[in-house]
Design a protein around this motif. Structure first.
Motif, mmCIF file in Angstrom:
data_model
loop_
_atom_site.group_PDB
_atom_site.id
_atom_site.type_symbol
_atom_site.label_atom_id
_atom_site.label_comp_id
_atom_site.label_asym_id
_atom_site.label_seq_id
_atom_site.Cartn_x
_atom_site.Cartn_y
_atom_site.Cartn_z
ATOM 1 N N ASP A 84 43.237 -82.368 -15.919
ATOM 2 C CA ASP A 84 44.232 -81.312 -16.024
ATOM 3 C C ASP A 84 44.632 -80.740 -14.479
ATOM 4 O OD1 ASP A 84 45.663 -78.988 -16.506
ATOM 5 O OD2 ASP A 84 44.190 -78.206 -17.868
ATOM 6 N N PRO A 85 46.048 -80.988 -14.238
ATOM 7 C CA PRO A 85 46.541 -80.637 -13.057
ATOM 8 C C PRO A 85 46.681 -79.160 -12.647
ATOM 9 C CG PRO A 85 48.316 -81.422 -14.257
ATOM 10 C CD PRO A 85 47.115 -81.631 -14.999
ATOM 11 N N LYS A 86 46.204 -78.658 -13.684
ATOM 12 C CA LYS A 86 46.150 -76.640 -13.490
ATOM 13 C C LYS A 86 44.877 -76.512 -13.073
ATOM 14 C CE LYS A 86 50.173 -75.838 -16.166
ATOM 15 N NZ LYS A 86 50.972 -75.159 -17.339
ATOM 16 N N LYS A 87 43.725 -77.375 -13.140
ATOM 17 C CA LYS A 87 42.302 -76.823 -12.711
ATOM 18 C C LYS A 87 42.374 -77.307 -11.276
ATOM 19 C CE LYS A 87 40.339 -76.771 -17.427
ATOM 20 N NZ LYS A 87 39.645 -77.181 -18.081
ATOM 21 N N ASN A 88 41.145 -76.863 -10.680
ATOM 22 C CA ASN A 88 40.814 -77.033 -9.150
ATOM 23 C C ASN A 88 39.272 -77.380 -9.148
ATOM 24 O OD1 ASN A 88 41.315 -77.487 -6.685
ATOM 25 N ND2 ASN A 88 41.582 -75.491 -6.254
#
Length: 162
Positions: A50-54
């Motif tokens: 998920d690109p919104k996670k880091n």
């Protein structure tokens, strides 16, 4: 589902890379440290992260040449339909476009459900074990097999140990 190409930007050792896959079966080979495992990591990140996670897994794939996070794009064909998948881990953008049907999805959950529907892509481990044959398994391809399709089928349907 047929993956036609993958594009990377700021992904580990690659500032930019585009790879076209011309056939149903593609063999990626080469000397050590040329990016074979990095390419596999890009598939896993592009399909499943998920690109919104880091998190730590996402940060570990960051470019060696830039402070910016990476972008991954795929061109996919499924039953004659043209599909684009794009994820930008810098901006958090995720987008799947079925260009044939003019459909667009823009959340990680929607995209995951769509990829599962067209390619049974639900878990990174399952993808890795069914879509990839590692070099240590290649020697088993010729053991008692009459042709490569039978050998690959045996590898894909066997347990990890086989």
């Amino acid at each position: 589902m047929f993956i036609k190409s993958i594009s990377l930007k700021n992904f580990k050792k690659f500032s930019e890379l585009k790879v076209d896959f011309p056939a149903d079966i593609t063999v990626v080979r080469g000397p050590n440290e040329r990016g074979k495992s990095t390419l596999l990591s890009a598939f896993l990140a592009g399909f499943f992260y998920d690109p919104k996670k880091n998190n730590q897994d996402i940060q570990a794939l960051k470019s060696w040449h830039s402070d910016r996070m990476y972008e991954i794009g795929f061109n996919i064909e499924n039953d004659g339909e043209e599909i684009e998948l794009y994820k930008n881990f810098e901006s958090g953008e995720a987008r799947l476009t079925n260009k044939t049907r003019d459909e667009k999805l823009d959340t990680h959950g929607q995209i995951g459900d769509y990829l599962y529907k067209i390619g049974a892509l639900r878990s990174p481990a399952l993808f890795e074990y069914t879509a990839c044959v590692e070099h240590d398994a290649l020697s088993k391809i010729t053991e008692g097999k009459k042709d490569i399709s039978q050998a690959l089928l045996g590898l894909l349907t066997s347990s990890r140990e086989n």
